[in-house]
Motif scaffolding. Structure first.
Motif, PDB file in Angstrom:
ATOM      1  N   VAL A 263     -69.609  12.256   3.055  1.00 51.44           N
ATOM      2  CA  VAL A 263     -70.740  13.178   3.137  1.00 51.44           C
ATOM      3  C   VAL A 263     -71.073  13.377   4.617  1.00 51.44           C
ATOM      4  O   VAL A 263     -71.105  12.412   5.378  1.00 51.44           O
ATOM      5  CB  VAL A 263     -71.987  12.590   2.423  1.00 51.44           C
ATOM      6  N   VAL A 264     -71.285  14.623   5.028  1.00 51.25           N
ATOM      7  CA  VAL A 264     -71.701  14.860   6.414  1.00 51.25           C
ATOM      8  C   VAL A 264     -73.051  15.572   6.418  1.00 51.25           C
ATOM      9  O   VAL A 264     -73.310  16.450   5.600  1.00 51.25           O
ATOM     10  CB  VAL A 264     -70.674  15.681   7.230  1.00 51.25           C
ATOM     11  N   VAL A 265     -73.906  15.150   7.348  1.00 50.08           N
ATOM     12  CA  VAL A 265     -75.222  15.758   7.488  1.00 50.08           C
ATOM     13  C   VAL A 265     -75.225  16.581   8.773  1.00 50.08           C
ATOM     14  O   VAL A 265     -74.946  16.050   9.849  1.00 50.08           O
ATOM     15  CB  VAL A 265     -76.316  14.666   7.569  1.00 50.08           C
ATOM     16  N   ASN A 266     -75.498  17.872   8.659  1.00 50.17           N
ATOM     17  CA  ASN A 266     -75.545  18.762   9.829  1.00 50.17           C
ATOM     18  C   ASN A 266     -74.396  18.575  10.817  1.00 50.17           C
ATOM     19  O   ASN A 266     -74.635  18.268  11.986  1.00 50.17           O
ATOM     20  CB  ASN A 266     -76.859  18.571  10.592  1.00 50.17           C
ATOM     21  N   PRO A 267     -73.166  18.745  10.376  1.00 50.32           N
ATOM     22  CA  PRO A 267     -72.049  18.593  11.315  1.00 50.32           C
ATOM     23  C   PRO A 267     -72.152  19.624  12.439  1.00 50.32           C
ATOM     24  O   PRO A 267     -72.518  20.773  12.197  1.00 50.32           O
ATOM     25  CB  PRO A 267     -70.819  18.843  10.443  1.00 50.32           C
ATOM     26  N   GLN A 268     -71.877  19.200  13.680  1.00 47.67           N
ATOM     27  CA  GLN A 268     -72.029  20.093  14.835  1.00 47.67           C
ATOM     28  C   GLN A 268     -70.843  21.043  14.967  1.00 47.67           C
ATOM     29  O   GLN A 268     -70.951  22.095  15.584  1.00 47.67           O
ATOM     30  CB  GLN A 268     -72.161  19.270  16.120  1.00 47.67           C
ATOM     31  N   ASN A 269     -69.691  20.644  14.437  1.00 46.75           N
ATOM     32  CA  ASN A 269     -68.488  21.464  14.597  1.00 46.75           C
ATOM     33  C   ASN A 269     -67.563  21.213  13.411  1.00 46.75           C
ATOM     34  O   ASN A 269     -67.053  20.115  13.243  1.00 46.75           O
ATOM     35  CB  ASN A 269     -67.793  21.088  15.917  1.00 46.75           C
ATOM     36  N   LEU A 270     -67.393  22.262  12.579  1.00 47.42           N
ATOM     37  CA  LEU A 270     -66.534  22.116  11.398  1.00 47.42           C
ATOM     38  C   LEU A 270     -65.220  22.877  11.603  1.00 47.42           C
ATOM     39  O   LEU A 270     -64.913  23.821  10.877  1.00 47.42           O
ATOM     40  CB  LEU A 270     -67.244  22.630  10.150  1.00 47.42           C
ATOM     41  N   ASP A 271     -64.457  22.460  12.598  1.00 49.10           N
ATOM     42  CA  ASP A 271     -63.153  23.079  12.834  1.00 49.10           C
ATOM     43  C   ASP A 271     -62.178  22.462  11.826  1.00 49.10           C
ATOM     44  O   ASP A 271     -61.682  21.360  12.015  1.00 49.10           O
ATOM     45  CB  ASP A 271     -62.725  22.780  14.276  1.00 49.10           C
ATOM     46  N   TRP A 272     -61.941  23.210  10.733  1.00 48.16           N
ATOM     47  CA  TRP A 272     -61.180  22.641   9.612  1.00 48.16           C
ATOM     48  C   TRP A 272     -59.748  22.292   9.997  1.00 48.16           C
ATOM     49  O   TRP A 272     -59.173  21.357   9.435  1.00 48.16           O
ATOM     50  CB  TRP A 272     -61.204  23.600   8.416  1.00 48.16           C
ATOM     51  N   THR A 273     -59.169  23.030  10.935  1.00 51.41           N
ATOM     52  CA  THR A 273     -57.798  22.716  11.357  1.00 51.41           C
ATOM     53  C   THR A 273     -57.756  21.325  11.998  1.00 51.41           C
ATOM     54  O   THR A 273     -56.899  20.509  11.680  1.00 51.41           O
ATOM     55  CB  THR A 273     -57.310  23.779  12.371  1.00 51.41           C
TER      56      THR A 273
END
Lengths: 237, 237
Positions: free
Chosen positions: A32-42
């Motif tokens: 679980v992530v709370v407010n991720p700053q950067n969701l670069d899926w690659t």
């Protein structure tokens, strides 16, 4: 194991991926992530490698730690900072058997802070218990490595678990109870004005020692509601 | 602790940096890399963070594992692959107290393989002992995370060390002894032709059980030399 890893405001996608891989390595249930700053899926998927993909697929993204914890029964925070208010008295190795035992029939959240600041006091106080990972001087562990160490310790401890722990109240049930306790404290004027979160954290730590079941949490909550009702009737509100 | 981390042919500079940071976190002495595939110093230093810089500064770069191990007294390999020939019977937790005890007065190398293949049989056989890190199914640990787990376990075990272990022969002294043993085996026709490294590894594991001191290693070496001399004189060489 019904163990969830909760990352609060992670800054780097690589760390999210590395944690997904660690979840696969040591048999955690979800990420679980709370407010991720950067969701670069690659970048996330590259670091997750093959084994971690399913954790990325079903990763839950929340906007608050409360929301992230709602379906868990017990939340344990990892922290490197040990201020006087933080009351962290256990090392990872000391707490691991307890986490493993509770995880036999409870959903346990392992909560890790942001790469730069770790967990704030407020976030720490939302957890039932806390631990620190001892280091040799340079205490700044990478968050993904802290997760690996924690899951590994719990995994090792889990193979030694003998007796089941009782099924505990969910975090949401606990939260409802604490909200009611807070309300009662306010009604009777028992909340210090300078630091309410610290005050509530003392109550949380105190009641966490009792490892409340759902029934007990509802009982405490019901008692508080009746008290509030009675006080309000008395005051003619 | 006089513990060195040896990375064999690491592919990613980020992993070298993360390992440097882990060395700082858990009090290792130095970092050695054998034939690194990519020495992007910017990436290495970024992952090493503040605490790991000194390990990057004094990092030793070698062209062979033998060279990397030469000044160590004991080398322990980490491996996830457990083939029949590999003879890995210890988990990290089982071996950690032994490593911590030896590191009281011996230089111990912890050897980790390449991200893709781990350690080859030949590399594994150059080490005195080996261990594996138990996982839940998906056994592929990131190399930096394997290093973190290992240093953490040894660090925890070191705080429980009571008795000092004897000062052991250096790896170079051991190697000279094994070279002489191999020579003797060849002279007396006692080396199977199909797999010499495997044969020598059996001898290494066998003698490693005795935890030889420098004096003992020289004694075995001297005995072999005398035997070879005697055999050659007899044969009129």
């Amino acid at each position: 194991m019904p163990i969830g890893v909760v990352l609060v405001e992670p800054r780097y996608p690589e760390n999210i991926g590395a944690v997904a891989r660690a979840c696969a390595n040591f048999g955690a249930e979800r990420l679980v992530v709370v407010n991720p700053q950067n969701l670069d899926w690659t970048k996330i998927r590259a670091m997750a490698t093959k084994g971690g993909q399913e954790f990325v697929d079903k990763m839950r993204i929340c906007s608050s730690l409360e929301e992230a914890l709602s379906s868990f029964n017990w939340a344990v925070a990892s922290t490197a900072r040990l201020g006087t208010h933080r009351k962290v008295y256990k090392t990872l190795r000391e707490i691991a058997p307890d986490i493993a035992a509770k995880a036999k029939n409870n959903r346990v959240a392992l909560v890790f802070g942001n790469e730069k600041w770790g967990l704030s006091n407020e976030e720490l106080f939302l957890c039932n218990d806390a631990f620190t990972i001892p280091t040799a001087g340079y205490s700044s562990l990478n968050v993904a490595q802290a997760v690996v160490l924690t899951l590994y310790e719990v995994f090792c401890a889990a193979s030694n678990v003998k007796v089941e722990k009782p099924k505990l109240a969910t975090y949401e049930e606990q939260q409802q109870m604490y909200d009611r306790i807070k309300e009662l404290c306010e009604v009777i004027g028992y909340v210090p004005h300078d630091n309410v979160p610290l005050w509530m954290s003392s109550i949380r730590r105190f009641l966490s020692k009792m490892e409340l079941t759902s029934r007990e949490a509802r009982m405490v909550q019901g008692f508080c509601r009746k008290m509030i009702d009675a006080l309000r009737r008395r005051d003619g509100v």
